[in-house]
Design a protein around this motif. Structure first.
Motif: not given
Length: 176
Positions: A119-124, A152-157
């Motif tokens: 989550f942290f990676s996606a948030f940043c 990470i990319m899917m979470m970012m979406e």
């Protein structure tokens, strides 16, 4: 009755009634389980309910622990011990429920910590919290698998991008 309760009772019965190597193996396993979970032979046959205390480190772990207590006992009532240097949540449960709570808490706490890193990676990434391109290091993403990058990319979406307005010299405002 829970699976672990049944397992301990079956192992105890096998240790009492088994024969030869089967009996010895069951006795050894029973001894290991009792030592690991800090229980006595008497408590295996009892279903007494007592207030048990569980340690946690932060608010998120406390919330996870309370959810697991609810999952195991079906009861939402928990107690917080004040004072002392340890953060503790108490709940009324049987010895077997305590064992199940402790095992589930350790498992899900570790799983949650891994997911928080993702989550942290996606948030940043979503919010572009990086230095300017000329200052970025190329080795920063070494060791990340393709599966993790996809996750990470899917979470970012599913995330919202947050923007902050900075005050620049001269008083003009620009969105970052």
């Amino acid at each position: 009755m829970r699976n672990k309760e049944e397992l301990l009772k079956k192992v105890k019965a096998l240790a009492e009634r088994g024969s030869g190597g089967e009996k010895e193996s069951a006795e050894k396993l029973l001894s290991q389980l009792m030592e690991k979970y800090g229980i006595t032979e008497e408590s295996i046959s009892e279903d007494t309910v007592e207030c048990e205390w569980f340690r946690y480190k932060d608010n998120l772990q406390r919330r996870l622990l309370k959810q697991i207590i609810y999952m195991v006992t079906g009861n939402v009532d928990t107690y917080k011990r004040k004072g002392g240097r340890h953060k503790l949540v108490g709940a009324y449960c049987t010895t077997y429920q305590r064992i199940e709570i402790e095992a589930n808490y350790e498992f899900f706490k570790n799983a949650m910590e891994k997911e928080i890193e993702t989550f942290f990676s996606a948030f940043c990434s979503k919010n572009r919290i990086f230095p300017p391109e000329e200052m970025q290091r190329e080795d920063i993403n070494d060791g990340i698998s393709e599966l993790e990058a996809l996750k990470i990319m899917m979470m970012m979406e599913g995330m919202e991008r947050h923007a902050i307005k900075k005050m620049l010299e001269g008083g003009s405002k620009n969105a970052v």
